[in-house]
Structure formats: structure tokens, C-alpha cells
Motif scaffolding. Structure first.
Motif, short mmCIF file in Angstrom:
data_model
loop_
_atom_site.label_atom_id
_atom_site.label_comp_id
_atom_site.label_asym_id
_atom_site.label_seq_id
_atom_site.Cartn_x
_atom_site.Cartn_y
_atom_site.Cartn_z
N LYS A 18 0.85 -1.20 0.00
CA LYS A 18 0.00 0.00 0.00
C LYS A 18 0.88 1.26 0.00
CE LYS A 18 -4.13 -1.84 0.09
NZ LYS A 18 -4.79 -2.35 1.26
N SER A 19 0.25 2.39 -0.33
CA SER A 19 1.02 3.64 -0.42
C SER A 19 1.40 4.15 0.97
CB SER A 19 0.19 4.71 -1.13
OG SER A 19 -0.88 5.10 -0.29
N ALA A 20 2.38 5.05 0.99
CA ALA A 20 2.79 5.66 2.26
C ALA A 20 1.62 6.39 2.90
CB ALA A 20 3.95 6.63 2.01
N GLU A 21 0.79 7.06 2.09
CA GLU A 21 -0.37 7.79 2.62
C GLU A 21 -1.30 6.83 3.35
OE1 GLU A 21 0.84 8.14 -0.37
OE2 GLU A 21 1.11 10.28 -0.77
N GLU A 22 -1.57 5.67 2.70
CA GLU A 22 -2.49 4.70 3.32
C GLU A 22 -1.91 4.14 4.62
OE1 GLU A 22 -4.81 2.33 -0.11
OE2 GLU A 22 -2.68 2.65 -0.56
N VAL A 23 -0.61 3.90 4.63
CA VAL A 23 0.01 3.34 5.84
C VAL A 23 -0.02 4.37 6.97
CG1 VAL A 23 2.13 2.39 6.83
CG2 VAL A 23 1.48 1.80 4.48
N ILE A 24 0.28 5.62 6.65
CA ILE A 24 0.28 6.66 7.70
C ILE A 24 -1.14 6.89 8.21
CG2 ILE A 24 0.73 9.11 8.14
CD1 ILE A 24 3.13 8.87 6.23
N LYS A 25 -2.09 6.92 7.30
CA LYS A 25 -3.49 7.12 7.73
C LYS A 25 -3.92 5.99 8.66
CE LYS A 25 -8.09 8.39 6.19
NZ LYS A 25 -8.63 7.76 7.35
N TRP A 26 -3.58 4.77 8.29
CA TRP A 26 -3.91 3.62 9.15
C TRP A 26 -3.26 3.80 10.53
CZ3 TRP A 26 -0.62 0.06 11.47
CH2 TRP A 26 -1.25 -1.04 12.09
N SER A 27 -2.01 4.24 10.54
CA SER A 27 -1.29 4.41 11.82
C SER A 27 -2.00 5.44 12.70
CB SER A 27 0.13 4.93 11.57
OG SER A 27 0.76 4.20 10.59
N LEU A 28 -2.36 6.56 12.10
CA LEU A 28 -2.99 7.63 12.89
C LEU A 28 -4.38 7.19 13.36
CD1 LEU A 28 -1.93 10.74 10.74
CD2 LEU A 28 -0.82 9.83 12.77
N ASP A 29 -5.14 6.50 12.48
CA ASP A 29 -6.47 6.02 12.87
C ASP A 29 -6.38 4.96 13.96
OD1 ASP A 29 -7.58 7.64 10.98
OD2 ASP A 29 -7.91 6.06 9.48
N THR A 30 -5.37 4.11 13.87
CA THR A 30 -5.26 2.97 14.79
C THR A 30 -4.69 3.38 16.14
OG1 THR A 30 -4.92 1.51 12.91
CG2 THR A 30 -4.28 0.64 15.06
N TYR A 31 -3.67 4.25 16.14
CA TYR A 31 -2.96 4.54 17.38
C TYR A 31 -3.21 5.94 17.94
CZ TYR A 31 -0.49 0.21 16.40
OH TYR A 31 -0.19 -1.11 16.16
N GLY A 32 -3.89 6.79 17.18
CA GLY A 32 -4.28 8.12 17.69
C GLY A 32 -3.11 8.89 18.30
N ILE A 55 -2.61 14.66 6.20
CA ILE A 55 -3.67 13.79 6.71
C ILE A 55 -4.22 14.34 8.02
CG2 ILE A 55 -4.19 11.45 7.57
CD1 ILE A 55 -1.90 10.48 5.68
N SER A 56 -3.31 14.77 8.90
CA SER A 56 -3.73 15.31 10.20
C SER A 56 -2.80 16.44 10.62
CB SER A 56 -3.70 14.21 11.26
OG SER A 56 -3.81 14.80 12.53
N PRO A 57 -3.33 17.65 10.82
CA PRO A 57 -2.45 18.76 11.25
C PRO A 57 -1.94 18.56 12.67
CG PRO A 57 -4.77 19.45 11.13
CD PRO A 57 -4.72 18.05 10.63
N ASP A 58 -2.52 17.60 13.40
CA ASP A 58 -2.09 17.37 14.79
C ASP A 58 -0.99 16.32 14.91
OD1 ASP A 58 -3.98 19.14 15.68
OD2 ASP A 58 -5.54 17.61 15.78
N VAL A 59 -0.39 15.97 13.80
CA VAL A 59 0.63 14.92 13.83
C VAL A 59 1.74 15.26 14.84
CG1 VAL A 59 1.90 15.94 11.90
CG2 VAL A 59 2.16 13.50 12.40
#
Ligand code: SF4
Length: 235
Positions: A18-32, A55-59
Motif C-alpha cells: 500500500k502507499s505511504a499515505e495509506e500506511v500513515i493514515k492507518w497508523s494515525l487512525d489505529t494509534y491516535g 492527513i492530520s495537522p495534529d501529527v
């Protein structure tokens, strides 16, 4: 980390390819709030920050300030903080440990042997990393397979007993991919990259490389490729 659920294992396996975007989005959704980007502000790290910030300005981002970084590295941290309106969190070595080592062994003891180099990395990097990780369930890193012989088998998501999950969204990216992304998206980067430093760590342990050399040839150049990890990415 406690036992990994089957659901998480399946999700992680499905992220390969999967793309880097998809992996990062999954990470942020999963681990908050319990996932952060571990950044030394090399080219891969600034790409990760740019993708994550879209994806998230709060990274959340942390860095290990070893006390031996180049001015150019501090400069790019400043630029990134300003551009993405983030506040990079610094973790520094334990003063007492560092004083004891320097008083006993001198200021440059890391050149004397692989063991002493690892001792220095232990004090300046591993100690601060341990503190950085103590509140995390996962960390996002900029490792790529083609960077080194020690990295050819890395996975997008790596679970480890008792340690935060390690997420490597850029495993398949080439060096060209990284630089295309930086240029197209006008991402701030460490100016040492323009002066022959493809991989940047502590300035005393990094030298310029020639075009024909491996990208990590300038890191701990006096050691053989098999020992060239500081412990942060030991597998
Ligand atoms: S890279 Fe060099 S100076 Fe930096 S922590 Fe490791 S041995 Fe010490």
C-alpha cells in the motif's frame, strides 16, 4: 505492547504494497495520540512529515537531540516547525551518564572501537529513545529497503513484544522517489544533502560520500556495513 490482536495482524499484513499515505493514515487512525513520527530530519523524515501533516495537522513528531547534530539539522527542524505549525519534541541524553563517559573516556571515544561507538549511541540515542517511547504504542520511521544491507527485509508494520509497533511507510521508496516528492511538494530539507551527505546523523560520525558510494557509506565510515546501526533500528 500487549498481545497483538488477529485483527491488527491482518490489517498490518494487508498494508504491504500500500502507499505511504495509506500506511500513515492507518497508523494515525489505529494509534491516535500514542503514535509519533521519529525524526532525525533526513530526507525521508521530512517526506513523512509532509504526508502526515496533510492527513492530520495534529501529527506528533519527536527527535533525539544527541548534542552532536549539525547546525543545518537544527535549521531544518525550525523550518519544519514553522511550515507545518508543529512543535517537535526533543529528547536529550542523560547529563550524568554523558559526563561520566566523557570524563572517563574523553570527548571522542566513539572512534576507538565498535563497542565504544555503540556505548556512545547508547547514551546519546538509545537512552533518550527509551524515554520517548515510554508513552507510545507505535512510532513511524523513514526506513527504506535499499538504504542498507541491514534493512532489506523491513516490513511496513513490525510488531515486537514489549515495544511499540514500528511503522515504515517508505519501505519500497527509492532515493529518486524521495527527492521527486521533496521537489514537487517544496518540502524543507537539510541543506547538507546538497553538499554530499545523503544520510545525516551526528556530524562527527557522518562524512560526505562520493557518487559511486552507498547512501549510508558516510555514516560511521570506519566500520563495516554489517555493524552500521546505532541500535535504534535493531531487528
Ligand atoms: S552517531 Fe556518533 S556521536 Fe552520535 S551517538 Fe552515535 S557514536 Fe555518538
Amino acid at each position: 505492547m500487549s498481545e497483538v490482536s488477529e485483527k491488527l495482524l491482518n490489517e498490518a499484513a494487508s498494508l504491504e504494497g500500500k502507499s505511504a499515505e495509506e500506511v500513515i493514515k492507518w497508523s494515525l487512525d489505529t494509534y491516535g495520540d500514542t503514535v509519533k513520527i521519529a525524526s532525525s530530519f533526513g530526507a525521508e523524515d521530512v517526506v513523512l512529515i509532509d504526508i502526515a501533516a496533510r492527513i492530520s495537522p495534529d501529527v506528533k513528531i519527536f527527535t533525539l537531540d544527541t548534542g552532536r547534530l549539525a547546525q543545518e539539522t537544527y535549521d531544518v527542524i525550525d523550518q519544519i516547525n514553522k511550515k507545518y505549525k508543529v512543535k517537535t519534541e526533543f529528547f536529550c541524553p542523560d547529563t550524568k551518564e554523558l559526563e561520566e563517559a566523557s570524563n572517563e573516556l574523553g570527548p571522542n571515544f566513539f572512534y576507538d572501537s565498535v563497542e565504544l561507538r555503540k556505548k556512545c549511541c547508547g547514551i546519546r540515542k538509545m537512552g533518550p529513545l527509551k524515554r520517548a517511547m515510554s508513552s507510545l504504542d507505535a512510532w513511524i520511521c523513514g526506513l527504506r529497503k535499499e538504504q542498507a544491507v541491514t534493512r532489506t527485509n523491513i516490513k511496513k508494520v513490525e510488531f515486537s513484544d514489549g515495544a511499540p509497533t514500528k511503522i515504515n511507510p517508505l519501505t519500497e521508496w527509492t532515493e529518486q522517489d524521495i527527492w521527486d516528492y521533496i521537489r514537487v511538494n517544496d518540502v524543507p530539507y537539510n541543506r547538507l544533502h546538497d553538499n554530499g551527505y545523503p544520510s545525516i546523523g551526528c556530524i562527527c560520525c557522518t562524512r560526505k560520500v562520493r557518487r559511486i558510494e552507498d547512501v549510508r557509506a558516510g555514516r560511521w565510515w570506519w566500520e563495516s556495513p554489517e555493524t552500521k546501526e546505532c541500535g535504534l533500528h535493531k531487528r
